[in-house]
Motif scaffolding. Structure first.
Motif, mmCIF file in Angstrom:
data_model
loop_
_atom_site.group_PDB
_atom_site.id
_atom_site.type_symbol
_atom_site.label_atom_id
_atom_site.label_comp_id
_atom_site.label_asym_id
_atom_site.label_seq_id
_atom_site.Cartn_x
_atom_site.Cartn_y
_atom_site.Cartn_z
ATOM 1 N N ILE A 337 -3.132 -3.616 -12.736
ATOM 2 C CA ILE A 337 -2.422 -4.557 -13.585
ATOM 3 C C ILE A 337 -2.524 -5.955 -12.976
ATOM 4 N N ALA A 338 -3.009 -6.911 -13.753
ATOM 5 C CA ALA A 338 -3.138 -8.288 -13.278
ATOM 6 C C ALA A 338 -1.764 -8.907 -13.069
ATOM 7 N N ILE A 339 -1.609 -9.654 -11.984
ATOM 8 C CA ILE A 339 -0.324 -10.239 -11.646
ATOM 9 C C ILE A 339 0.086 -11.305 -12.655
ATOM 10 N N ASP A 340 -0.864 -12.146 -13.078
ATOM 11 C CA ASP A 340 -0.513 -13.296 -13.915
ATOM 12 C C ASP A 340 -0.314 -12.930 -15.380
ATOM 13 N N THR A 341 -1.097 -11.998 -15.906
ATOM 14 C CA THR A 341 -1.024 -11.678 -17.337
ATOM 15 C C THR A 341 -0.305 -10.369 -17.652
ATOM 16 N N GLY A 342 -0.172 -9.500 -16.672
ATOM 17 C CA GLY A 342 0.431 -8.194 -16.931
ATOM 18 C C GLY A 342 -0.487 -7.272 -17.701
ATOM 19 N N LYS A 343 -1.787 -7.612 -17.772
ATOM 20 C CA LYS A 343 -2.757 -6.800 -18.495
ATOM 21 C C LYS A 343 -3.550 -5.919 -17.525
ATOM 22 N N PRO A 344 -3.995 -4.756 -17.983
ATOM 23 C CA PRO A 344 -4.893 -3.937 -17.164
ATOM 24 C C PRO A 344 -6.256 -4.614 -17.065
ATOM 25 N N VAL A 345 -6.804 -4.665 -15.864
ATOM 26 C CA VAL A 345 -8.130 -5.264 -15.668
ATOM 27 C C VAL A 345 -8.953 -4.348 -14.777
ATOM 28 N N PRO A 346 -10.270 -4.304 -14.963
ATOM 29 C CA PRO A 346 -11.117 -3.464 -14.098
ATOM 30 C C PRO A 346 -11.154 -4.032 -12.690
ATOM 31 N N ILE A 347 -11.240 -3.154 -11.714
ATOM 32 C CA ILE A 347 -11.345 -3.570 -10.317
ATOM 33 C C ILE A 347 -12.490 -2.804 -9.668
ATOM 34 N N VAL A 348 -13.056 -3.410 -8.642
ATOM 35 C CA VAL A 348 -14.158 -2.791 -7.911
ATOM 36 C C VAL A 348 -13.641 -2.112 -6.654
ATOM 37 N N LYS A 349 -12.701 -2.767 -5.999
ATOM 38 C CA LYS A 349 -12.184 -2.251 -4.742
ATOM 39 C C LYS A 349 -10.863 -1.533 -4.961
ATOM 40 N N VAL A 350 -10.846 -0.259 -4.667
ATOM 41 C CA VAL A 350 -9.631 0.549 -4.764
ATOM 42 C C VAL A 350 -8.854 0.423 -3.456
ATOM 43 N N PRO A 351 -7.518 0.301 -3.497
ATOM 44 C CA PRO A 351 -6.743 0.201 -2.256
ATOM 45 C C PRO A 351 -7.071 1.325 -1.287
ATOM 46 N N ALA A 352 -7.171 0.976 -0.011
ATOM 47 C CA ALA A 352 -7.554 1.949 1.014
ATOM 48 C C ALA A 352 -6.643 3.165 1.021
#
Length: 455
Positions: A337-352
């Motif tokens: 979830i993007a901090i600024d928009t509250g929308k789901p966005v694709p990410i490349v790096k998954v939290p460790a």
């Protein structure tokens, strides 16, 4: 029972009882009773019991037709015998000042009874309390349970009440919706009532449970619909709603990840109607399409914010829904979830923390669904049935055993040891009578203090 019948019963028991000439210690006393209760003593004597009569170690307690009797043991245990029951107190020792010396062994030879256990088995040796019946042994872990030994199909000729008096309740599915299949470290379940219990391997999980893993701890839970979830360390996971009953065509699941991380293999719930399955993380919702995925709730997410919420899919597809919008996440993709928009966005790096953990993938843990969630109740073949109302018991046959939790019923005979999917009707036929008598310790006005029935 007529006076003649009572005299005949006592006479026959006397002829069949060898005299041993050994005094036994008092183990408890009779509380509420209705009908006739006799004790066959180790010295060969027969005692007709009434309210407040003493019960001795070594006694064989025998109830007559249409008779119920409550026995109050010295350690606080309460036992209510149903009609046509024979229960022998093989050994009993309770000293307030000697917990390690506690010992209670009972043998059910006929009929059945309901027990609310006392201090024996709770304060010292957990194996100090045992119930034996036929080829099985019941180990008690502080509980409320009913046991029934059926010599005939469905106990049809052993009901104390007439067929007209018996109210047959519907067969209710076991409330156990999941079971712990793997555990490392600590796993705690907090119930809706606020009560907490420590879970071990094989322990049941119920609707409403909040599961919490500790530091350097993880667990895998299998669900009744064949779904599974791995809980990472420091994870809090709430089973808000879980309904799965094939016979009643019921299926719905609402799960909530409050903190930490999970990996999920979805089961049958939601495969036909996708809206029947939801995993909530903060104010976001993950809907599934038959899949394997991981979800996490780190940092600000723990306080209710959307920041720190994410999902990563390895098979199938999920839909990540947030107040700012929704996004389909397919296999090989991840989103947050993007901090600024509250929308789901694709990410490349998954939290460790979502990847670098010691918990096994849920699909890597083998599960025998029949063994863990029960065989069909069948037609009520002869044998020993045990239904747990609270706590849990361990039903042992030879080298095999099953752990029964609240709401579960187990069955065993010389060939079979199994957990049943539902409780047979005959196990509930006289529960109302037993419950009423268990809560009433006052003497029955129709029985005098010598135990003889007043007509």
């Amino acid at each position: 029972m007529s006076r003649y019948s009572l005299l005949l019963l006592v006479t026959l028991l006397s002829l069949a009882s060898p005299s041993q000439g050994q005094a036994e210690e008092v183990a408890g006393k009779v509380g509420y009773m209705s009908g006739t209760l006799v004790a066959q003593r180790t010295d060969g004597t027969i005692k007709v019991l009434g309210p407040k009569s003493e019960v001795l170690a070594g006694d064989m307690l025998i109830t007559a037709k249409d008779s119920y009797a409550q026995v109050l043991m010295n350690d606080g245990a309460k036992m209510t015998l149903r009609p046509h029951s024979n229960l022998k107190i093989e050994s009993y020792q309770f000293r307030k000042e000697e917990p390690k010396a506690d010992n209670a062994v009972f043998r059910l030879l006929k009929g059945g009874f309901r027990t609310i256990t006392g201090l024996i088995g709770k304060r010292g040796d957990p194996d100090a309390y045992k119930l034996r019946a036929a080829s099985a042994t019941i180990g008690i872990r502080g509980t409320d349970f009913t046991s029934r030994l059926c010599a005939t199909q469905g106990c049809q000729d052993e009901n104390g009440a007439s067929a007209k008096q018996i109210v047959k309740p519907p067969i209710v599915q076991s409330p156990v919706i999941g079971r712990v299949m793997l555990i490392q470290g600590a796993l705690i379940a907090k119930e809706e009532s606020g009560k907490s219990r420590k879970l071990t391997l094989g322990a049941p999980v119920y609707e409403g449970d909040v599961l919490t893993t500790g530091k350097q701890s993880h667990a895998v839970v299998a669900f009744r619909d064949e779904g599974r979830v791995s809980l990472q360390e420091n994870t809090v996971f709430h089973v808000e709603k879980f309904k799965y009953d094939k016979a009643a065509s019921q299926e719905s699941a609402v799960l909530r990840l409050i903190k930490g991380g999970v990996r999920v293999v979805s089961g049958w719930i939601g495969r036909v109607n996708h809206d029947n399955y939801q995993l909530k993380v903060s104010s976001a919702t993950i809907g599934i399409r038959g899949t394997k995925y991981g979800a996490w709730c780190y940092g600000p997410c723990v306080t209710g914010a959307l920041e720190g919420v994410g999902v990563e899919v390895t098979e199938g597809e999920v839909v990540l829904v947030a107040p700012g919008g929704s996004m389909a996440v397919a296999a090989g993709m991840a989103a947050a979830i993007a901090i600024d928009t509250g929308k789901p966005v694709p990410i490349v790096k998954v939290p460790a923390g979502a990847l670098d953990n010691k918990v096994p993938l849920p699909e890597s843990v083998p599960v025998d669904m029949k063994e863990q969630f029960g065989a069909e109740a069948g037609t009520g073949e002869p044998g020993l049935y045990v239904t747990v109302h609270d706590g849990h018991v361990i039903l042992v046959q030879g080298d095999n055993k099953i752990d029964l939790g609240r709401g579960e019923t187990g069955f065993t005979n010389e060939q079979v040891l199994s957990r049943l999917t539902a409780t047979p009707v005959f196990m509930g036929n006289d529960n109302a009578q037993i419950n009423s008598e268990s809560s009433n310790n006052s003497p029955n006005p129709t029985v005098n203090q010598t135990g003889c029935v007043v007509k």
